[in-house]
Design a protein around this motif. Sequence first.
Motif, PDB file in Angstrom:
ATOM      1  N   LYS A 109     -35.355  19.835  44.385  1.00  0.00           N
ATOM      2  CA  LYS A 109     -34.898  20.819  45.446  1.00  0.00           C
ATOM      3  C   LYS A 109     -36.208  21.674  45.743  1.00  0.00           C
ATOM      4  O   LYS A 109     -36.140  22.788  45.718  1.00  0.00           O
ATOM      5  N   LYS A 110     -37.329  20.971  45.864  1.00  0.00           N
ATOM      6  CA  LYS A 110     -38.619  21.606  46.367  1.00  0.00           C
ATOM      7  C   LYS A 110     -38.646  21.582  47.672  1.00  0.00           C
ATOM      8  O   LYS A 110     -39.814  21.883  48.418  1.00  0.00           O
ATOM      9  N   ILE A 111     -37.846  21.016  48.468  1.00  0.00           N
ATOM     10  CA  ILE A 111     -38.017  20.971  50.075  1.00  0.00           C
ATOM     11  C   ILE A 111     -36.981  21.787  50.588  1.00  0.00           C
ATOM     12  O   ILE A 111     -35.990  21.875  50.546  1.00  0.00           O
ATOM     13  N   SER A 112     -37.696  22.717  51.536  1.00  0.00           N
ATOM     14  CA  SER A 112     -37.018  23.746  52.348  1.00  0.00           C
ATOM     15  C   SER A 112     -36.076  23.064  53.450  1.00  0.00           C
ATOM     16  O   SER A 112     -36.530  21.995  53.999  1.00  0.00           O
ATOM     17  N   GLN A 113     -35.342  23.844  54.118  1.00  0.00           N
ATOM     18  CA  GLN A 113     -34.560  23.588  55.002  1.00  0.00           C
ATOM     19  C   GLN A 113     -35.387  23.196  56.315  1.00  0.00           C
ATOM     20  O   GLN A 113     -35.268  22.343  57.074  1.00  0.00           O
ATOM     21  N   GLN A 114     -36.287  24.189  56.567  1.00  0.00           N
ATOM     22  CA  GLN A 114     -37.373  23.794  57.652  1.00  0.00           C
ATOM     23  C   GLN A 114     -38.071  22.494  57.390  1.00  0.00           C
ATOM     24  O   GLN A 114     -38.456  21.824  58.158  1.00  0.00           O
ATOM     25  N   GLU A 115     -38.540  22.281  56.219  1.00  0.00           N
ATOM     26  CA  GLU A 115     -39.459  21.193  55.923  1.00  0.00           C
ATOM     27  C   GLU A 115     -38.655  20.091  56.278  1.00  0.00           C
ATOM     28  O   GLU A 115     -39.204  18.944  56.682  1.00  0.00           O
ATOM     29  N   ASN A 132     -36.080  19.643  58.535  1.00  0.00           N
ATOM     30  CA  ASN A 132     -36.472  19.462  59.935  1.00  0.00           C
ATOM     31  C   ASN A 132     -37.633  18.848  59.811  1.00  0.00           C
ATOM     32  O   ASN A 132     -37.763  17.509  60.956  1.00  0.00           O
ATOM     33  N   LYS A 182     -47.125  21.076  51.009  1.00  0.00           N
ATOM     34  CA  LYS A 182     -45.819  20.533  51.437  1.00  0.00           C
ATOM     35  C   LYS A 182     -45.910  19.128  51.574  1.00  0.00           C
ATOM     36  O   LYS A 182     -46.810  18.387  51.767  1.00  0.00           O
ATOM     37  N   LYS A 235     -29.428  16.758  53.133  1.00  0.00           N
ATOM     38  CA  LYS A 235     -28.769  17.454  54.486  1.00  0.00           C
ATOM     39  C   LYS A 235     -27.233  17.959  53.926  1.00  0.00           C
ATOM     40  O   LYS A 235     -26.575  18.955  54.002  1.00  0.00           O
ATOM     41  N   ILE A 246     -26.940  20.534  51.176  1.00  0.00           N
ATOM     42  CA  ILE A 246     -27.143  21.865  51.926  1.00  0.00           C
ATOM     43  C   ILE A 246     -25.881  22.105  52.538  1.00  0.00           C
ATOM     44  O   ILE A 246     -25.433  23.482  52.207  1.00  0.00           O
ATOM     45  N   ASP A 301     -25.871  22.859  41.593  1.00  0.00           N
ATOM     46  CA  ASP A 301     -27.338  23.572  41.220  1.00  0.00           C
ATOM     47  C   ASP A 301     -27.160  24.303  39.973  1.00  0.00           C
ATOM     48  O   ASP A 301     -26.404  24.673  39.253  1.00  0.00           O
TER      49      ASP A 301
END
Lengths: 129, 129
Positions: A101-107, A109, B89, B119, B122, B129
């Motif tokens: 879970k090291k990836i953000s929502q923005q990333e 995208n 990143k 996705k 999320i 989690d």
Amino acid sequence: MNISESELTVITTLWQQSPMTIGQIIERVQQHTDWHDNTIKTLVSRLLKKNHISRVKDGRQFFYSPITQQNEVAEVESKQLLNRFFKGKVSPLLAHFAENKKISQQELNEIESIIQELKNNIANGDKND
Amino acid sequence: MNISESELTVITTLWQQSPMTIGQIIERVQQHTDWHDNTIKTLVSRLLKKNHISRVKDGRQFFYSPITQQNEVAEVESKQLLNRFFKGKVSPLLAHFAENKKISQQELNEIESIIQELKNNIANGDKND
DNA sequence: AGTCATAGTTTACAAATGTAGTCACAAAGA
DNA sequence: TCTTTGTGACTACATTTGTAAACTATGACT
């Protein structure tokens, strides 16, 4: 020859800006390290000897620039990482980060659009090859 | 303490199978290196001293097992790579590989499904989690 | 019982790396 | 002109890493 960890710190500043004098290099490196001036000078000479950077004399000073480019080094290092831990492929690395879970929502995208573009290129036969 | 390049080769065989005796380790490492027996023994003792592997005596032999796990090391090394070259990143790394066309169609599909799953997680609030 | 093969421990040694110190020189300023 | 300061060249030294050799102990085999 290889670039060591601390040499990498030095050449990274040159990737960000070049040419620079030794004084400028020292100043920038010391913004995020506590290394002695002489240490940085030594690292610069080692990079010179290893032919990763070059310099030209202007007046009484040298101006230093990278020879080896960042993306070359990134390429080699990335491949090594993938080979060592991820069977040489990107997807297992991605899966690893996904699990942790090291990836953000923005990333997420960003990744999606990279993928999308790749797919389009392939669909078009990728004339720019 | 860190695991050096050649130590990594040794502990990797233990990640693949453990516990193993020194003889087994030597045999497996030599399947893809030309290292001398003693070299491998030295690497094993260094891994022991660094506490990355352990051993238990059974009869007159030791059986070696990893303490440090592969995903821990992969995590650290991956982060270092990302920090050093890709602003910390995953996406710029992916972009790099994309540019260099190092990603096969099949891998693309794999990546897509990883992304899709992320996705979904999320979207579901990721209850696990 | 003596010898061989294996495992384990200790020592070795050069190259690479991290981290400076020393010395010389020349431009810049007092 | 004398001194300070930045630059460059050379030297230093401990630690890590790669790559073993030497020696010891102990079952296994003859």
